[in-house]
Design an enzyme around this catalytic site. Sequence first.
Site, short mmCIF file in Angstrom:
data_model
loop_
_atom_site.label_atom_id
_atom_site.label_comp_id
_atom_site.label_asym_id
_atom_site.label_seq_id
_atom_site.Cartn_x
_atom_site.Cartn_y
_atom_site.Cartn_z
CB CYS A 2 33.25 37.62 34.00
SG CYS A 2 31.57 38.28 33.80
CD GLU A 104 32.57 32.86 38.89
OE1 GLU A 104 32.38 31.68 38.46
OE2 GLU A 104 33.13 33.73 38.23
#
Length: 222
Positions: A2, A104
Amino acid sequence: MCGRYTLLADEAEILDKFSIEQSIPDYEPSYNIAPGQQVLAVIHDGDKKRAGYLRWGLIPSWATDEKIGYKMINARSETAHEKPSFKHLMTRKRCLIVADSFYEWKRVGNEKQPKRIQLNDRKLFAFAGLWDKWEYGDQKRFTCTILTKAANRFMQTIHHRMPIILPKSHEDAWITTTNQSADEVHQFLQEVETEPFQAYDVASYVNAAKNNDAGCIAPLHK
């Protein structure tokens, strides 16, 4: 992993959802939270929950160079209970890192397509995080890292890793439970169930951390 996320909720909503009594000094929403920035976190001080800011990128208390933080924005939950940088934090320095979506990048051929990922059933959520206090000479930093795990079936189509998002019912236990070993905390994380996600493509505008406006979350229309 992340490496970017958003927090667009207003202060009142955050205080309500996380049952925090005191205001959040200098709170500002952000469309593009990046490593090295100050991020909103919730801890329990032994008496009550408090919200404040930690720098994203963990600097272990024993480090001599704060630049190590840029290599420690994430910690693998599968091994954090064994690693010197994280083991003692697993038992006593756990935090909630407040967010409402994360980004992402999915590899498509030779390019990477950024996607914004949200929970299906609730807006605000918390990543499972660890924090530490670093002091070296006259310097002092309070920093954090986001715990990650192997991607679930949905996320596997985008990336092989994903951040751990705690179910609402597990948030208080994460920051208030005491007298647990690192192995017990590791087991707690392995039993956390993943909530359903949704995702959509956004423009490469989000790639630059300096860009922090609604253009970061605008759906990409091809």
